[in-house]
Design a protein around this motif. Sequence first.
Motif, PDB file in Angstrom:
ATOM      1  N   LYS A  85      18.944  -9.720  21.964  1.00 50.67           N
ATOM      2  CA  LYS A  85      18.764  -9.637  23.409  1.00 50.67           C
ATOM      3  C   LYS A  85      19.227  -8.281  23.942  1.00 50.67           C
ATOM      4  O   LYS A  85      18.579  -7.703  24.816  1.00 50.67           O
ATOM      5  N   GLU A  86      20.325  -7.781  23.429  1.00 50.41           N
ATOM      6  CA  GLU A  86      20.800  -6.453  23.838  1.00 50.41           C
ATOM      7  C   GLU A  86      19.782  -5.374  23.480  1.00 50.41           C
ATOM      8  O   GLU A  86      19.527  -4.456  24.260  1.00 50.41           O
ATOM      9  N   LEU A  87      19.203  -5.489  22.291  1.00 51.07           N
ATOM     10  CA  LEU A  87      18.194  -4.529  21.850  1.00 51.07           C
ATOM     11  C   LEU A  87      16.960  -4.576  22.751  1.00 51.07           C
ATOM     12  O   LEU A  87      16.464  -3.539  23.206  1.00 51.07           O
ATOM     13  N   VAL A  88      16.485  -5.776  23.037  1.00 55.03           N
ATOM     14  CA  VAL A  88      15.311  -5.933  23.897  1.00 55.03           C
ATOM     15  C   VAL A  88      15.613  -5.400  25.294  1.00 55.03           C
ATOM     16  O   VAL A  88      14.792  -4.698  25.897  1.00 55.03           O
ATOM     17  N   GLU A  89      16.794  -5.699  25.797  1.00 59.34           N
ATOM     18  CA  GLU A  89      17.198  -5.203  27.114  1.00 59.34           C
ATOM     19  C   GLU A  89      17.201  -3.670  27.146  1.00 59.34           C
ATOM     20  O   GLU A  89      16.696  -3.058  28.093  1.00 59.34           O
ATOM     21  N   ALA A  90      17.736  -3.053  26.100  1.00 56.71           N
ATOM     22  CA  ALA A  90      17.776  -1.586  26.029  1.00 56.71           C
ATOM     23  C   ALA A  90      16.366  -1.001  25.995  1.00 56.71           C
ATOM     24  O   ALA A  90      16.090   0.020  26.637  1.00 56.71           O
ATOM     25  N   ARG A  91      15.472  -1.644  25.264  1.00 53.19           N
ATOM     26  CA  ARG A  91      14.090  -1.157  25.180  1.00 53.19           C
ATOM     27  C   ARG A  91      13.389  -1.268  26.534  1.00 53.19           C
ATOM     28  O   ARG A  91      12.665  -0.369  26.948  1.00 53.19           O
ATOM     29  N   PHE A  92      13.606  -2.391  27.222  1.00 50.75           N
ATOM     30  CA  PHE A  92      13.008  -2.555  28.545  1.00 50.75           C
ATOM     31  C   PHE A  92      13.538  -1.503  29.506  1.00 50.75           C
ATOM     32  O   PHE A  92      12.777  -0.944  30.295  1.00 50.75           O
TER      33      PHE A  92
END
Length: 96
Positions: A85-92
């Motif tokens: 989730k942290e990774l996806v948040e950073a990408r967004f």
Amino acid sequence: MNRNHWHKPLRNRWHKTNRNSHLALTLNGKKKKIKRNDFKAAFTTLHLDAKQQENIFKKMENSKSKWMDLIDDSFLTGDFKDSYKELVEARFERVL
């Protein structure tokens, strides 16, 4: 239904072969650290006008909660879910 029987080998195989790439193909000549301007350059190459491009970004933004729900419903352990989730948040954040 137990989904774990086929996800794990596939996930491990993909991870081992794509450790240094974020994308399988390049976007605006890049595979890593893709930003909004990289998408815009690709969209312009495809002759998408500004309104079409903004609609795509809005759809991306609207899909964020669905991504988080899918991660929550996934087979991953709690720690991996949080990391993902942290990774996806950073990408967004980088793209939107």
